[in-house]
Design a protein around this motif. Structure first.
Motif, PDB file in Angstrom:
ATOM      1  N   GLU A 345      -1.653  58.118 -44.776  1.00 55.64           N
ATOM      2  CA  GLU A 345      -2.719  58.925 -45.363  1.00 55.64           C
ATOM      3  C   GLU A 345      -3.608  58.070 -46.259  1.00 55.64           C
ATOM      4  OE1 GLU A 345      -5.260  61.808 -45.993  1.00 55.64           O
ATOM      5  OE2 GLU A 345      -3.531  62.040 -44.643  1.00 55.64           O
ATOM      6  N   GLU A 346      -3.003  57.108 -46.956  1.00 57.20           N
ATOM      7  CA  GLU A 346      -3.802  56.241 -47.820  1.00 57.20           C
ATOM      8  C   GLU A 346      -4.487  55.134 -47.025  1.00 57.20           C
ATOM      9  OE1 GLU A 346      -3.441  53.706 -52.014  1.00 57.20           O
ATOM     10  OE2 GLU A 346      -1.753  54.896 -51.277  1.00 57.20           O
ATOM     11  N   ALA A 347      -3.784  54.580 -46.039  1.00 55.65           N
ATOM     12  CA  ALA A 347      -4.347  53.472 -45.260  1.00 55.65           C
ATOM     13  C   ALA A 347      -5.496  53.935 -44.374  1.00 55.65           C
ATOM     14  CB  ALA A 347      -3.268  52.829 -44.404  1.00 55.65           C
ATOM     15  N   LYS A 348      -5.395  55.178 -43.863  1.00 56.15           N
ATOM     16  CA  LYS A 348      -6.410  55.739 -42.969  1.00 56.15           C
ATOM     17  C   LYS A 348      -6.725  54.779 -41.810  1.00 56.15           C
ATOM     18  CE  LYS A 348      -8.584  58.835 -46.342  1.00 56.15           C
ATOM     19  NZ  LYS A 348      -7.312  59.486 -46.504  1.00 56.15           N
ATOM     20  N   LEU A 349      -5.680  54.408 -41.083  1.00 56.04           N
ATOM     21  CA  LEU A 349      -5.863  53.550 -39.923  1.00 56.04           C
ATOM     22  C   LEU A 349      -6.668  54.288 -38.856  1.00 56.04           C
ATOM     23  CD1 LEU A 349      -2.312  51.954 -39.578  1.00 56.04           C
ATOM     24  CD2 LEU A 349      -4.258  51.179 -40.942  1.00 56.04           C
ATOM     25  N   LEU A 384       4.077  62.679 -37.164  1.00 61.39           N
ATOM     26  CA  LEU A 384       3.246  61.498 -37.407  1.00 61.39           C
ATOM     27  C   LEU A 384       1.974  61.549 -36.559  1.00 61.39           C
ATOM     28  CD1 LEU A 384       4.309  57.859 -37.936  1.00 61.39           C
ATOM     29  CD2 LEU A 384       2.501  58.352 -36.300  1.00 61.39           C
ATOM     30  N   MET A 385       2.108  61.907 -35.275  1.00 58.70           N
ATOM     31  CA  MET A 385       0.939  61.924 -34.413  1.00 58.70           C
ATOM     32  C   MET A 385      -0.050  63.016 -34.823  1.00 58.70           C
ATOM     33  SD  MET A 385       1.337  59.324 -32.614  1.00 58.70           S
ATOM     34  CE  MET A 385      -0.140  59.529 -31.631  1.00 58.70           C
ATOM     35  N   ALA A 386       0.469  64.152 -35.301  1.00 62.80           N
ATOM     36  CA  ALA A 386      -0.415  65.217 -35.776  1.00 62.80           C
ATOM     37  C   ALA A 386      -1.183  64.762 -37.013  1.00 62.80           C
ATOM     38  CB  ALA A 386       0.390  66.474 -36.080  1.00 62.80           C
ATOM     39  N   ALA A 387      -0.483  64.076 -37.923  1.00 59.72           N
ATOM     40  CA  ALA A 387      -1.141  63.569 -39.125  1.00 59.72           C
ATOM     41  C   ALA A 387      -2.193  62.521 -38.763  1.00 59.72           C
ATOM     42  CB  ALA A 387      -0.110  62.967 -40.075  1.00 59.72           C
ATOM     43  N   GLN A 388      -1.858  61.651 -37.816  1.00 61.03           N
ATOM     44  CA  GLN A 388      -2.796  60.593 -37.441  1.00 61.03           C
ATOM     45  C   GLN A 388      -4.007  61.135 -36.706  1.00 61.03           C
ATOM     46  OE1 GLN A 388      -2.975  57.474 -38.387  1.00 61.03           O
ATOM     47  NE2 GLN A 388      -4.872  57.249 -37.217  1.00 61.03           N
ATOM     48  N   ARG A 389      -3.838  62.204 -35.938  1.00 63.62           N
ATOM     49  CA  ARG A 389      -4.994  62.790 -35.241  1.00 63.62           C
ATOM     50  C   ARG A 389      -6.067  63.202 -36.236  1.00 63.62           C
ATOM     51  NH1 ARG A 389      -1.278  64.705 -31.413  1.00 63.62           N
ATOM     52  NH2 ARG A 389      -0.814  66.570 -32.641  1.00 63.62           N
ATOM     53  N   LYS A 390      -5.643  63.802 -37.354  1.00 68.12           N
ATOM     54  CA  LYS A 390      -6.606  64.213 -38.380  1.00 68.12           C
ATOM     55  C   LYS A 390      -7.303  62.999 -38.993  1.00 68.12           C
ATOM     56  CE  LYS A 390      -4.021  68.391 -39.636  1.00 68.12           C
ATOM     57  NZ  LYS A 390      -3.277  69.092 -40.714  1.00 68.12           N
ATOM     58  N   ILE A 391      -6.513  61.942 -39.234  1.00 67.14           N
ATOM     59  CA  ILE A 391      -7.090  60.728 -39.822  1.00 67.14           C
ATOM     60  C   ILE A 391      -8.081  60.090 -38.858  1.00 67.14           C
ATOM     61  CG2 ILE A 391      -6.567  58.396 -40.626  1.00 67.14           C
ATOM     62  CD1 ILE A 391      -3.800  59.514 -41.530  1.00 67.14           C
ATOM     63  N   SER A 392      -7.681  59.973 -37.589  1.00 65.88           N
ATOM     64  CA  SER A 392      -8.559  59.360 -36.585  1.00 65.88           C
ATOM     65  C   SER A 392      -9.849  60.146 -36.427  1.00 65.88           C
ATOM     66  CB  SER A 392      -7.842  59.271 -35.235  1.00 65.88           C
ATOM     67  OG  SER A 392      -6.726  58.413 -35.309  1.00 65.88           O
ATOM     68  N   ALA A 393      -9.738  61.475 -36.380  1.00 66.66           N
ATOM     69  CA  ALA A 393     -10.922  62.323 -36.236  1.00 66.66           C
ATOM     70  C   ALA A 393     -11.877  62.118 -37.409  1.00 66.66           C
ATOM     71  CB  ALA A 393     -10.510  63.782 -36.130  1.00 66.66           C
ATOM     72  N   ALA A 394     -11.329  62.038 -38.611  1.00 72.97           N
ATOM     73  CA  ALA A 394     -12.169  61.835 -39.797  1.00 72.97           C
ATOM     74  C   ALA A 394     -12.845  60.469 -39.770  1.00 72.97           C
ATOM     75  CB  ALA A 394     -11.324  61.986 -41.060  1.00 72.97           C
ATOM     76  N   LYS A 448     -26.919  50.747 -25.085  1.00 72.64           N
ATOM     77  CA  LYS A 448     -27.134  51.310 -26.421  1.00 72.64           C
ATOM     78  C   LYS A 448     -27.130  52.832 -26.316  1.00 72.64           C
ATOM     79  CE  LYS A 448     -29.538  48.834 -29.170  1.00 72.64           C
ATOM     80  NZ  LYS A 448     -28.476  48.471 -30.143  1.00 72.64           N
ATOM     81  N   VAL A 449     -26.338  53.484 -27.155  1.00 74.17           N
ATOM     82  CA  VAL A 449     -26.204  54.941 -27.096  1.00 74.17           C
ATOM     83  C   VAL A 449     -26.325  55.531 -28.501  1.00 74.17           C
ATOM     84  CG1 VAL A 449     -24.667  54.763 -25.095  1.00 74.17           C
ATOM     85  CG2 VAL A 449     -23.672  54.953 -27.387  1.00 74.17           C
ATOM     86  N   ARG A 450     -26.647  56.831 -28.518  1.00 74.93           N
ATOM     87  CA  ARG A 450     -26.669  57.572 -29.777  1.00 74.93           C
ATOM     88  C   ARG A 450     -25.493  58.538 -29.764  1.00 74.93           C
ATOM     89  NH1 ARG A 450     -29.970  58.573 -33.960  1.00 74.93           N
ATOM     90  NH2 ARG A 450     -29.813  60.582 -35.038  1.00 74.93           N
ATOM     91  N   VAL A 451     -24.656  58.473 -30.795  1.00 73.12           N
ATOM     92  CA  VAL A 451     -23.442  59.285 -30.849  1.00 73.12           C
ATOM     93  C   VAL A 451     -23.787  60.705 -31.279  1.00 73.12           C
ATOM     94  CG1 VAL A 451     -21.157  59.540 -31.861  1.00 73.12           C
ATOM     95  CG2 VAL A 451     -22.057  57.253 -31.378  1.00 73.12           C
ATOM     96  N   ASP A 452     -23.405  61.683 -30.451  1.00 68.74           N
ATOM     97  CA  ASP A 452     -23.697  63.093 -30.721  1.00 68.74           C
ATOM     98  C   ASP A 452     -22.564  63.790 -31.463  1.00 68.74           C
ATOM     99  OD1 ASP A 452     -26.120  62.877 -29.220  1.00 68.74           O
ATOM    100  OD2 ASP A 452     -24.936  63.044 -27.382  1.00 68.74           O
ATOM    101  N   LYS A 453     -21.315  63.473 -31.081  1.00 71.82           N
ATOM    102  CA  LYS A 453     -20.180  64.115 -31.736  1.00 71.82           C
ATOM    103  C   LYS A 453     -18.935  63.263 -31.541  1.00 71.82           C
ATOM    104  CE  LYS A 453     -18.899  67.095 -27.819  1.00 71.82           C
ATOM    105  NZ  LYS A 453     -18.553  68.485 -27.399  1.00 71.82           N
ATOM    106  N   ALA A 454     -17.895  63.629 -32.286  1.00 69.02           N
ATOM    107  CA  ALA A 454     -16.623  62.906 -32.199  1.00 69.02           C
ATOM    108  C   ALA A 454     -15.482  63.910 -32.191  1.00 69.02           C
ATOM    109  CB  ALA A 454     -16.475  61.954 -33.384  1.00 69.02           C
ATOM    110  N   ASP A 455     -14.393  63.548 -31.478  1.00 68.49           N
ATOM    111  CA  ASP A 455     -13.188  64.358 -31.570  1.00 68.49           C
ATOM    112  C   ASP A 455     -12.071  63.488 -32.123  1.00 68.49           C
ATOM    113  OD1 ASP A 455     -12.217  62.854 -29.373  1.00 68.49           O
ATOM    114  OD2 ASP A 455     -13.023  64.301 -27.939  1.00 68.49           O
ATOM    115  N   ALA A 456     -10.826  63.802 -31.870  1.00 67.22           N
ATOM    116  CA  ALA A 456      -9.720  63.061 -32.478  1.00 67.22           C
ATOM    117  C   ALA A 456      -9.605  61.636 -31.961  1.00 67.22           C
ATOM    118  CB  ALA A 456      -8.406  63.796 -32.248  1.00 67.22           C
TER     119      ALA A 456
END
Length: 465
Positions: A345-349, A384-394, A448-456
């Motif tokens: 949570e602190e490292a936010k890999l 762990l994977m559920a916690a990391q999904r939130k971090i990756s999405a952010a 070259k692309v423009r990013v519209d949205k992101a998921d996990a």
């Protein structure tokens, strides 16, 4: 499926495996099939074997039935991988009959011959000459082969636009969960000049991304005292920082994998800030609890590592850090696992892979007390994977609204969409960039692309212009 080449890995069901494909040549040429299992380091071994055989006039068969013999390059890192390798050998025997075994599991000649007594030959990892000798014995080479059957960069089992660049063999670590040193030996580094010549040939052949791999990239050159060797009218030192700087001169993406967090890793960060190499580090932390890391015989400096990651990101705001972790290691308590979650949570890999501990024959960890029940391992893995999904999405949200460069892996002209990767995405292990309005995109080219949205895990973008 890797473009026109097929390579099996440990995620590929045995029933789906086929030998690799290559271009057609003379009908009279003897044909060899190959099934390559396991990690990118093993894939490079397969490429070297194919390059040698192709230079001797052999053709690479597209299927079992068209092959005069089949090579199975095995993996033996986990017990499940060992079983997959044995299954692959059995399938090749059923489908073809003439099978030559090599790779990590090949170090266990007795096991293979007991399970599959009809194999023609068994050899261990990076024993290329023994494999070639076995092929000669099973299928003699064609008379007077032409050396120009092989391109200067050798044969590759990856798409044309990216390639793995192996800089060393073996490992000097004694991690209790790993048997790689017993299979592949101690660290043996390639001379820097030799690595650079290979890298230069790959770049000239159209490779746009070089993925630097070894068992411990940070230790590169330690065994040869970081000796210098000639390249491009100068001498290059066999050291990770010097090699990365030289690779950064080739004008391609350079991605560093399997980097242990030694102090000198900080020295490659300025190269990332300057755009010489990709702002990406693959660091196998494995855990965060000092008690578990001690049992693993891994470095235990979690707080210092957090401070360094924070500093890297201050120096290179778009830095991507990926890692792998093991849950359910013998003796791992609830408190140890909570400490790992807090550290994450602190490292936010940006990217994280996680494995449930699995005993490996010959590993010292098997004898440690405190075995964790399978149900607990499973529960911890999901948490762990559920916690990391939130971090990756952010973390991925920082790209939304921005214009970025991506490397195109696949194009569907009919739908006008492309699948690509950003600087934050290594092939097959990280996320993707899904691009619309991409009819003009070409595989293996930058877009070259423009990013519209992101998921996990992935980005969704629109091609610019």
């Amino acid at each position: 499926m890797r473009e026109s080449l097929y390579v099996a890995d440990m995620k590929t069901p045995a029933s789906a495996r086929k030998p690799a494909r290559a271009s057609k040549s003379a009908a009279a040429a003897p044909k060899i099939g190959i099934v390559s299992l396991g990690c990118p380091k093993a894939l490079v071994d397969s490429e070297r074997i194919l390059t040698k055989l192709r230079s001797q006039g052999y053709e690479i068969a597209p299927d079992y039935q068209g092959a005069d013999a089949v090579i199975v390059n095995t993996c033996g890192f986990l017990d499940s991988a060992r079983q997959e390798s044995l299954d692959a050998i059995g399938e090749a025997l059923r489908e073809n009959g003439k099978v030559i075994v090599t790779g990590c599991l090949g170090a266990e000649d007795g096991l293979i011959r007991k399970t599959h007594p009809k194999v023609l030959s068994v050899s261990g990892p990076h024993q290329y000459e023994r494999v070639v000798e076995a092929v000669h014995a099973a299928v003699p080479p064609a008379h007077d082969p032409y050396i120009d059957l092989v391109p200067p960069q050798g044969l590759k089992l990856t798409p044309r636009h990216f390639a793995y660049l192996k800089i060393s063999e073996g490992c000097n670590h004694t991690c209790t969960f790993c048997i790689i040193p017993s299979m592949r030996g101690k660290l043996v580094s390639r001379p820097a000049g030799e690595v650079m010549i290979e890298a230069e040939r790959l770049a000239l052949a159209g490779v746009k991304e070089l993925l630097v791999i070894s068992q411990d990239t940070s230790a590169y050159g330690v065994d040869i005292r970081h000796a210098e060797s000639p390249w491009a009218k100068r001498r290059v030192r066999a050291h990770m920082t010097d090699l990365a700087a030289a690779l950064g001169e080739l004008g391609v993406w350079v991605r560093l994998h399997y980097v242990y967090p030694y102090p000198h890793v900080d020295d490659v960060i300025p190269l990332m800030a300057a755009g010489k190499i990709l702002p990406y580090l693959d660091i196998p932390f494995q855990h965060a609890s000092p008690a578990v890391l001690k049992a693993m015989k891994r470095p235990a400096h979690g707080e210092k590592t957090l401070a360094r990651i924070a500093q890297w990101r201050r120096d290179v705001p778009d830095m991507t850090v990926r890692s792998t972790f093991i849950v359910g290691f013998p003796g791992e308590t609830d408190g140890d696992f909570e400490e790992l979650l807090a550290w994450l949570e602190e490292a936010k890999l940006d990217r994280v892979g996680c494995f449930k501990f699995e005993p490996v024959q010959g590993a010292k960890a098997n004898d440690l007390p405190g075995a964790v029940p399978e149900a607990v391992k499973e529960e911890r893995w999901h948490r762990l994977m559920a916690a990391q999904r939130k971090i990756s999405a952010a973390r991925l949200k920082r790209f939304v609204g921005r214009e970025i460069d991506v490397l195109v892996d696949h194009v569907d002209p009919a739908k006008g969409v492309a699948v690509a990767r950003s600087k934050a995405d290594a092939p097959e292990i990280d996320g993707l960039v899904k691009v619309k309005n991409a009819k003009a995109a070409r595989v293996g080219e930058f877009l070259k692309v423009r990013v519209d949205k992101a998921d996990a895990y992935d980005l969704h973008a629109t091609a610019s212009g």
